[in-house]
Design a protein around this motif. Structure first.
Motif, PDB file in Angstrom:
ATOM      1  N   VAL A 103      20.804  59.283  22.637  1.00 53.91           N
ATOM      2  CA  VAL A 103      19.515  59.390  21.939  1.00 53.91           C
ATOM      3  C   VAL A 103      18.486  60.079  22.825  1.00 53.91           C
ATOM      4  O   VAL A 103      17.739  60.952  22.370  1.00 53.91           O
ATOM      5  N   ASP A 104      18.449  59.715  24.102  1.00 52.86           N
ATOM      6  CA  ASP A 104      17.497  60.341  25.022  1.00 52.86           C
ATOM      7  C   ASP A 104      17.752  61.844  25.139  1.00 52.86           C
ATOM      8  O   ASP A 104      16.813  62.649  25.136  1.00 52.86           O
ATOM      9  N   LYS A 107      16.599  63.659  21.947  1.00 50.44           N
ATOM     10  CA  LYS A 107      15.135  63.755  21.888  1.00 50.44           C
ATOM     11  C   LYS A 107      14.622  64.859  22.806  1.00 50.44           C
ATOM     12  O   LYS A 107      13.672  65.551  22.455  1.00 50.44           O
ATOM     13  N   VAL A 134      19.863  53.602  14.757  1.00 54.72           N
ATOM     14  CA  VAL A 134      19.219  54.134  15.959  1.00 54.72           C
ATOM     15  C   VAL A 134      19.099  55.659  15.919  1.00 54.72           C
ATOM     16  O   VAL A 134      18.020  56.204  16.108  1.00 54.72           O
ATOM     17  N   LYS A 138      15.649  58.541  13.836  1.00 52.49           N
ATOM     18  CA  LYS A 138      14.851  59.359  14.746  1.00 52.49           C
ATOM     19  C   LYS A 138      14.927  60.842  14.408  1.00 52.49           C
ATOM     20  O   LYS A 138      14.319  61.665  15.074  1.00 52.49           O
ATOM     21  N   MET A 139      15.684  61.182  13.395  1.00 50.78           N
ATOM     22  CA  MET A 139      15.883  62.582  13.014  1.00 50.78           C
ATOM     23  C   MET A 139      15.319  62.815  11.617  1.00 50.78           C
ATOM     24  O   MET A 139      15.357  61.943  10.768  1.00 50.78           O
ATOM     25  N   GLN A 140      14.821  64.020  11.418  1.00 51.45           N
ATOM     26  CA  GLN A 140      14.531  64.438  10.068  1.00 51.45           C
ATOM     27  C   GLN A 140      15.860  65.002   9.582  1.00 51.45           C
ATOM     28  O   GLN A 140      16.273  66.087   9.995  1.00 51.45           O
TER      29      GLN A 140
END
Length: 151
Positions: A103-104, A107, A134, A138-140
């Motif tokens: 995830v990091d 991003k 998770v 965090k994504m479109q």
């Protein structure tokens, strides 16, 4: 059939493959004319380099080390501020145990114009929960699910 049109052509696109292993998705993108960086742990770089040579893609693909936990502040991250990626390819990289580094890295590497192509195979319920609770929030994202028969 499982075929989906990408939002832009692969020819001429800048592409990074995360957790490439042997690099098949990235090599396919390079065959279509993309400029590709295959990335994975350092011990896999020689394999990726051999596959680039075997497929005669030295002009369109390169292999390098990328530790997901160290993307923030890296030279790659600063380069992407100037020239964002068109695509990030990630096949078979969703593991519950690797959640924070993945995830990091996403991003840091993704800009609004970057398209993530994520191929996922469910191994455990924890992997599915991690993906749905998770990563995807965090994504479109436009989600496209395809299933294959079990082997």
């Amino acid at each position: 059939t499982g075929a989906v049109a990408l939002p832009r052509p692969m020819a001429g696109a800048s592409v990074l493959e995360l957790g490439a292993g042997p690099g098949l998705p990235g090599l396919a993108a390079a065959k279509m004319g993309a400029r590709v960086s295959l990335t994975d742990y350092s011990e896999l770089v020689p394999l990726m380099e051999r596959n680039i040579l075997h497929n005669q893609l030295q002009g369109g693909a390169k292999a390098s080390t990328l530790d997901w936990s160290q993307v923030s502040g890296s030279q790659l991250a600063s380069e992407l501020q100037r020239a964002p990626l068109d695509f990030i390819l990630a096949a078979d990289v969703v593991y519950f145990e690797e959640q924070d580094p993945l995830v990091d890295a996403l991003k840091e590497l993704m800009m609004p114009e970057t398209t993530l192509v994520l191929a996922y195979r469910e191994r455990t319920p924890a992997d599915r929960i991690y993906l749905e609770d998770v990563i995807l929030p965090k994504m479109q994202a436009t989600r496209m699910d395809f299933e294959t028969r079990s082997h």
